[in-house]
Structures are given as C-alpha cells and as structure tokens.
Design an enzyme around this catalytic site. Sequence first.
Site, PDB file in Angstrom:
ATOM      1  N   LYS A  53       7.939   4.590   2.745  1.00 48.34           N
ATOM      2  CA  LYS A  53       7.198   4.547   1.482  1.00 48.34           C
ATOM      3  C   LYS A  53       7.859   5.474   0.454  1.00 48.34           C
ATOM      4  O   LYS A  53       8.047   5.100  -0.705  1.00 48.34           O
ATOM      5  CB  LYS A  53       5.735   4.949   1.719  1.00 48.34           C
ATOM      6  CG  LYS A  53       4.953   3.844   2.431  1.00 48.34           C
ATOM      7  CD  LYS A  53       3.596   4.290   2.965  1.00 48.34           C
ATOM      8  CE  LYS A  53       2.968   3.171   3.788  1.00 48.34           C
ATOM      9  NZ  LYS A  53       1.757   3.550   4.501  1.00 48.34           N
ATOM     10  N   GLN A  97      -1.876   8.871   4.995  1.00 57.13           N
ATOM     11  CA  GLN A  97      -1.471   8.001   6.098  1.00 57.13           C
ATOM     12  C   GLN A  97      -2.496   8.085   7.225  1.00 57.13           C
ATOM     13  O   GLN A  97      -2.823   9.171   7.704  1.00 57.13           O
ATOM     14  CB  GLN A  97      -0.070   8.416   6.594  1.00 57.13           C
ATOM     15  CG  GLN A  97       0.522   7.503   7.632  1.00 57.13           C
ATOM     16  CD  GLN A  97       0.803   6.082   7.114  1.00 57.13           C
ATOM     17  OE1 GLN A  97       1.284   5.902   6.008  1.00 57.13           O
ATOM     18  NE2 GLN A  97       0.489   5.093   7.920  1.00 57.13           N
ATOM     19  N   ASP A 120      -3.962   2.892  -2.314  1.00 57.67           N
ATOM     20  CA  ASP A 120      -4.046   2.173  -1.035  1.00 57.67           C
ATOM     21  C   ASP A 120      -5.230   1.197  -1.058  1.00 57.67           C
ATOM     22  O   ASP A 120      -5.325   0.308  -0.219  1.00 57.67           O
ATOM     23  CB  ASP A 120      -4.260   3.183   0.110  1.00 57.67           C
ATOM     24  CG  ASP A 120      -3.193   3.057   1.184  1.00 57.67           C
ATOM     25  OD1 ASP A 120      -2.373   2.122   1.096  1.00 57.67           O
ATOM     26  OD2 ASP A 120      -3.184   3.899   2.105  1.00 57.67           O
TER      27      ASP A 120
END
Length: 284
Positions: A53, A97, A120
């Site tokens: 990412k 994460q 997200d």
Amino acid sequence: MRAKLISGTELSKIIRNSVTQRVKVLSSKGVIPGLSVVLVGENPASQVYVRNKVKACEEVGFFSTLDTYPSDISEAELLKHIHSLNANPKIHGILVQLPLPKHIDSTRVIEAIDPSKDVDGFHISSAGALVKGLPGFWPCTPFGCMKMLESINYDLKGKHAVVIGRSHIVGKPMALMLLDKNATVTICHSATVNLKEITLQADVIVAAVGRVNLLTSDMVKPGAVVIDVGMNRDDHGKLCGDVDFEAVSAVASYITPVPGGVGPMTITMLLQNTLDAAQKTLIP
Ligand code: NAD
C-alpha cells in the site's frame, strides 16, 4: 467460447495513471494527498499488505507514512495516535491494518477515525452512507469489483447478482453496491443450503469466501460474469481464488484471475479514495 479476462492489473494501471495526473493538479494547488497506514504487531501477511500500500502511494506521488507499533501497544495509546492523525492536515486518509491484537477493540479503533479520512470505508458512517445510497467512502475491495464490471460496460440493471460471502468488508458492501446499480441481489453464506441452485440463476457471481474451488463450472450459468475475490493457497502453495478458474472459464463470459484480478484493484481503490479525501479539503 472461452471467457474474456478482466485484468485487475491492466485496469489498475489505467486508474493509477489517472490518479497520478490528478495528484499533479492537486499538488499545484498546494495539496499533496497523504495516507497514513497503521500497523500493529508483526503479522507477516499484514506486513506485506502495508508495504504494498505504501509503495503504491509513492508511485502515484502521495505523501505516505507507515506507523508501526509493537503488538503490546495499549488500546489507549493506539487511539491517541489515531486522534493525532485525525488532527494532522497532511494526512487525508487513515488505514488501520486489520486484524489487530486481541486485547484491542478494533471496532473502537475504526470508529475513532475521522469519517472524512476513512478511506478504507469501514467506519459506521461510511457503512451507513452506503446503506442509504449517500456519498461516502466505499470499501476498497467491493469498490474495485464494481470498477471491473464498469470496465466491461456491464449494465447491472435487472440482472441477478449472487454474492457468496457476507463479511462486513467484502460480501455485505458488495451486495449493497450491486443493489445501488439496480441488480437483483442474493447473498449466500455459510448457512445457505442450496448454493448451486442459486448460483445457476446468476448473471453475475461474486465469490468472496476464502475457499479453494468453492465455485465449480457446474454451478455457473453459461455466459455469466464471474468475479473472484478469494485469496487462498492451493496444495502447492500457489496463490488462487475461490473459483475453479480453468473449468469456469469454459462456461463464463467474463472472469477475473487470481492473482492479477481483484487484489490490485483493492489497492487502486484505496488510492482513489485517498485522492478523493484530499480533493474534498479544497472545497469549502
Ligand atoms: P470472511 O471469512 O470474513 O467471510 C467469509 C464469508 O464466506 C462468510 O460470510 C461466510 O458466511 C461465507 N462462507 C463460508 N463458507 C461458505 C460456504 N461453504 N458457502 C457459502 N459461503 C460460505 O472473509 P472475507 O474477509 O470476506 O474474505 C473472503 C475472501 O476474500 C478471503 O479469501 C480473503 O482473503 C479474500 N479477500 C481478498 C481481498 C483482495 O484484495 N483480493 C480483500 C479482502 C478479502
């Protein structure tokens, strides 16, 4: 006839090129999109995901940070960090994460993210906006699947879409996005008893379970479009999806491969969401 491939790698290149161009325009106005990735602990898979990412951010010209913490960080300390990122004007997107260590309440951490930085799409505000059909950040994996369908000009109106899997990050939001485009949607899950009967009626199948060969060719109507979200290892340790790719390719009209399908699109849509978050700071 063999199914045509929808390449996430190729589509990602096109979208990332357009993101790169938009970053240049934004930068000329004094805004460099910034993404902060937060990683807790040493989960090897998570380490690979976050590296990918951050690398993708650098390639399109974003500012990015990778904030790593030991697995014994307290929830309070982590929340303090999230609050500091919320207040940081250089950061437009925050990604924590998952999974987090067991002693940390991941819902509390995700809900601590400023919804305007929830790139997200996991915050309750983003989920609520999706349910109500309001603007908001869409979770990256199902968003990427929608872009793949868009790339083949597939008109979902009136089509029967079957989503296999009902997780908060893939299955459920996927179903809502398909509904938003006027598909008739069926969600199947671990307690579904007649999976094959249902998938055989589908014009579009999205498999998001995490089981090798869950979808076999006898479960697919000729000409259906098949999107494979699964990420598994086969008996030889090779990366594969949920779909019996070779056999289903002989029946479907379009199919996504694994690797090179939904995976790269997930990161691409993260970039897109972060860019959109940065863009919004320019609008008073
Ligand atoms: P999850 O474990 O949270 O959910 C799996 C879902 O599958 C559940 O809703 C469950 O009810 C359903 N299920 C289980 N067995 C089933 C069966 N026999 N028949 C029908 N449904 C069944 O998983 P997730 O986080 O949604 O991820 C699903 C898969 O997608 C995994 O392989 C994951 O690695 C992959 N994934 C890929 C990406 C990507 O970027 N490519 C992103 C997220 C997840």
